[in-house]
Design an enzyme around this catalytic site. Structure first.
Site, short mmCIF file in Angstrom:
data_model
loop_
_atom_site.label_atom_id
_atom_site.label_comp_id
_atom_site.label_asym_id
_atom_site.label_seq_id
_atom_site.Cartn_x
_atom_site.Cartn_y
_atom_site.Cartn_z
N ASN A 214 21.20 12.65 6.36
CA ASN A 214 19.76 12.55 6.10
C ASN A 214 19.01 12.13 7.36
O ASN A 214 17.94 12.65 7.68
CB ASN A 214 19.48 11.57 4.97
CG ASN A 214 20.05 12.04 3.65
OD1 ASN A 214 20.15 13.24 3.41
ND2 ASN A 214 20.43 11.11 2.80
N HIS A 272 26.60 9.01 0.87
CA HIS A 272 26.31 8.43 -0.44
C HIS A 272 27.21 7.24 -0.73
O HIS A 272 27.57 6.99 -1.88
CB HIS A 272 26.41 9.47 -1.55
CG HIS A 272 25.28 10.45 -1.54
ND1 HIS A 272 25.22 11.53 -2.39
CD2 HIS A 272 24.18 10.54 -0.75
CE1 HIS A 272 24.13 12.23 -2.14
NE2 HIS A 272 23.48 11.63 -1.14
N TYR A 281 27.80 17.10 3.96
CA TYR A 281 26.90 16.23 4.72
C TYR A 281 27.39 16.03 6.16
O TYR A 281 26.59 15.96 7.09
CB TYR A 281 26.75 14.88 4.01
CG TYR A 281 25.89 14.95 2.79
CD1 TYR A 281 24.51 14.87 2.89
CD2 TYR A 281 26.44 15.12 1.52
CE1 TYR A 281 23.70 14.95 1.76
CE2 TYR A 281 25.65 15.19 0.40
CZ TYR A 281 24.28 15.11 0.52
OH TYR A 281 23.48 15.20 -0.60
#
Length: 801
Positions: A214, A272, A281
């Site tokens: 992210n 996560h 990711y």
């Protein structure tokens, strides 16, 4: 939590051409308070960003680009034909209405990007078409006015607002910058400033620091916003966000972590907080860092943090370790396995593209190895070839490598790897690879949410993935058609399960067990164990795997449940594809023609599946064999807003072998051996000769001995003695005695101990080498004292003589 979208998959294959436009703003590192650079610096960066998207000045007549150009032309033509350009439109595309829905405006930006890319790409059918350019510019204005602007409050999934939409929007602005009015550019920069102001924080939850993929995503968006809007401060913010300058490096992408999200020294990658996510990711993080390193090279904002070596090391330590001939292993793809349009070869091709992009600016010693690795992946994957999967820029890089005789194709790796920090084990042999997907109170058994991975209940319960010559085993509609209660390697309670993750948001399930992992000896042999605690069940089991040169021995003990339901251990559940003609035999008896009905084989000694290999049951086992046709649709396992699968039903034939432990078993067990690539005759001979001895298979210890190798491997569930080895507590021990000495490997996969004392069965005279956590008292009955505390389940080694 984050919702990884298809746009991310598309970006994995994006990249720059072999030649980059020069950026001459200067060689120093800029700071937010530095003097602004010349305007032409931003123009040069926009040109470079455009080359990242289009591949630059290619020769469109070169046949190597034919497939990529055809694919781009086809996609763009379809979007152009369906684009609503009427004055009274309420959406840009009728299937993306209402346009105010976050997934719909994000996908609308994505389609505008497809048109803008076709407009900007040399040789594309829509190249330079001013009608297309005008329509895309109008489409941007429409989306800003109707759906995505600073006045709108976030609703639904945050990812669309803060990552998906702004990335697509900025990419379009790069390609059509000179066609967009300055006031509109200001508007689009303003909306990015509203929803993705910096890489450091979640906009809708400012106390939450961004981590991992992210953060990398947002750094790329902020950099593009700086380029589009001519802001040196934004470019510095993007660069510094990679290193987390704001929080003194706490969430830097350029450091190894010991908990939470990021890369671990053992090659694990977590996102996560508790999901093994190298393939998804981790791949996004790799792609964004590679992108920014290329985009900002030689500029005032180039990446200068020496910690980027963490990313360089990850190529081999993390990504190559879980990539099989260009396929990304599903064991590290999380809920993405349920995505119709994101299969193992898609993710693997993205990894290949990212590695080749990163190689352009990496130190030569890294770049040379990576190009060889990528070349090997591309050349060996003939089932789902690389070039038809990627865009023009990636094709340009790859073709340069493929056509260069000075770059050798690296062979597939051979060895054993324990990813202790993400509960994964990978055992590689020359012709096959086995991956184990484990779980514990530290690492999730599965992640589901936003309608994704609805049937992922048992994927972390010890599922075994066998990769071999059948490259399409898991990509050929495996996940929507396989029986989710009978995944290979698992021991399961047959209770019916409700769909997981059907509500908004994502969540994970972590079991309560501590033991998951194992030890590796000489980088070649391994032992792994997992304590199974059933979800919503009284099921308990102790499972172990011993990985050898040509075999994997699987043991189960202490299998107990009291819920009045049948408990099963699944030996195999192989996708035979649509035809399903593979010969299946049990003790030489052909059961190929029996379809749709389970056949019991009491006391079975061995089985064989054509094209896969053999299965041996030491001492005999009550085996169930089933060949069945299973129908399913991708929408059965994924109903996500923009990842939802096709509702079309597909059928695949499966060969399933399992052991029925009965209703509410008490202290049941199993033993079977996987022999990948074996013929029926070889399997029968192995079953008769029994070169591997099962020394123990109880709730206290599970162990094997291979006399021909001088190898003993044990997992102790408690203090005890097995095969002359005594352990002071739980742990995994492997010993190998050869003429040159004794090799020892010890681990505490339960992470419950501080010191583990191991007494060996063979005399040793001295110590050749040890890890600094191991001390040895040599002699007739040598004793190793291993400081396992704080080692997070990693292996401790010693070489004795």
């Amino acid at each position: 939590m984050t919702d990884f979208q298809p746009r991310r998959r598309a970006l994995l294959a994006a990249g720059i051409g072999a030649l980059l436009l020069p950026v001459t703003a200067g060689a120093g590192t800029a700071h937010a308070d530095s003097a602004p650079p010349a305007t032409d610096s931003f123009a040069a960066l926009r040109a470079r960003a455009a080359e990242l998207a289009t591949g630059g000045a290619i020769d469109p007549l070169d046949p190597v680009y034919t497939t990529a150009l055809t694919s781009l032309n086809s996609s763009a033509a379809a979007q152009w034909a369906a684009l609503d350009r009427s004055a009274g439109r309420t959406a840009l595309w009728s299937d993306l209405a209402p346009v105010t829905a976050p997934s719909n405006f994000t996908l609308s930006y994505g389609r505008l990007l497809t048109l803008a890319t076709a407009w900007a790409t040399p040789g594309a059918a829509l190249r330079g078409d001013e009608e297309v350019a005008a329509a895309v510019v109008e489409g941007l204005a429409f989306l800003f006015d109707r759906a995505y602007n600073p006045a709108k409050p976030e609703s639904g999934n945050w990812w669309f607002w803060e990552i998906g939409a702004p990335r697509n929007l900025m990419d379009v602005c790069v390609l059509l910058h000179d066609r967009i009015a300055p006031e509109r550019i200001a508007n689009y920069c303003a909306v990015v400033d509203r929803f993705c102001a910096n890489p450091d924080r979640r906009t809708n939850l400012p106390t939450l620091a961004e981590t991992g993929a992210n953060r990398a995503d947002k750094a790329a968006i902020v950099a593009l916003r700086g380029i589009v809007g001519g802001s040196a401060d934004k470019l510095a913010l993007a660069r510094d966000g990679l290193s987390d300058a704001r929080d003194a490096g706490r969430n830097s992408l350029f450091r190894y972590v010991a908990s939470g999200d990021g890369f671990y020294l053992d090659g694990s990658f977590i996102q996560h907080n508790d999901v093994a996510y190298t393939g998804t990711y981790g791949n996004v993080l790799l792609s964004r860092v590679a992108y920014l390193a290329a985009l900002l090279a030689d500029s005032d904002w180039r990446i200068t943090d020496a910690g980027i070596s963490v990313i360089h090391e990850s190529v081999e330590r993390s990504f190559a370790a879980v990539t099989f001939d260009g396929l990304m292993m599903d064991a590290v793809r999380g809920r993405a396995v349920s995505r119709n349009r994101e299969r193992d070869f898609h993710t693997g091709s993205g990894t290949t593209s990212n590695v080749l992009l990163l190689a352009m600016g990496a130190p030569p010693e890294y770049a040379a190895r990576w190009r060889s690795i990528a070349k090997g992946w591309i050349e060996r994957n003939t089932a789902t070839p690389y070039l038809p999967l990627v865009g023009i820029a990636a094709t340009r890089r790859a073709s340069a490598v493929l056509s260069d005789p000075a770059i050798p194709a690296a062979p597939p790796p051979v060895g054993h790897t324990v990813f202790a920090d993400m509960d994964r084990v990978v055992h590689r042999r020359p012709a096959w690879t086995l991956a184990l997907s484990l779980s514990s109170k530290r690492i999730a058994a599965y992640e589901a949410g936003n309608g994704e991975n609805l049937h992922g209940w048992h994927t972390g319960d010890g599922m075994t993935y066998l990769y071999d010559a059948d490259r399409a085993q898991y990509s050929d509609d495996f996940w929507p058609t396989v029986d989710p209660y009978r995944l290979p390697g698992t021991t399961v309670d047959t209770r019916p399960r409700a769909d997981a993750g059907s509500t908004p948001g994502t969540s994970t399930y972590r079991p309560a067990n501590t033991v998951a992992g194992g030890a590796v000896l000489d980088g070649r042999y391994g032992a792994a164990a997992m304590e199974l605690i059933g979800n919503g069940s009284t099921l308990r089991a102790r499972k172990a795997w011993f990985c050898l040169d040509d075999a994997v021995v699987a043991l189960g003990a202490g299998i107990t449940a009291s819920d009045g339901r049948t408990i099963e251990t699944v030996v195999e559940n192989r996708n035979l594809h649509a035809e399903g003609a593979n010969l299946l035999t049990v003790d030489g008896r052909d059961v190929t023609d029996v379809v749709g009905r389970a056949t019991p084989f009491p006391g079975a000694g061995w089985a064989h599946l054509e094209g896969v290999g053999g299965y041996v049951f030491p001492g005999g086992a009550d085996l169930q064999a089933l060949r069945e046709d299973r129908a399913g649709a991708w929408s059965d396992i994924n109903t996500g807003a923009d990842t939802g699968g096709s509702g079309d039903t597909t059928t695949r034939r499966y060969a399933t072998l399992w052991l029925d432990h009965g209703v509410s078993p008490a202290d049941a067990g199993y033993a079977y051996v996987l022999l990948p690539g074996f013929s029926p005759a070889r399997t029968a001979a192995w079953a008769a000769s029994r070169p591997v001895e099962i020394v123990a298979n109880t709730a206290a210890a599970q162990a094997i001995r291979v006399r021909a190798l001088g190898l003993i491997a044990v997992h102790f569930w408690a203090a005890g003695s097995v095969a002359g080895i005594t352990s002071s507590g739980p742990g995994t021990v492997l010993l190998r005695r050869r003429d040159e000495g004794v090799s020892v490997a010890v681990a505490d996969p339960g992470r419950t101990g501080t010191t583990l004392t191991v007494e060996l069965p063979w005399a040793v005279e001295g110590v050749r080498s040890t890890d600094d956590t191991v001390t040895v008292a040599s002699g007739r009955r040598p004793v190793l004292t291993v400081r396992v505390g704080g080692s997070r389940g990693h292996t401790h080694a010693a070489e004795l003589f």
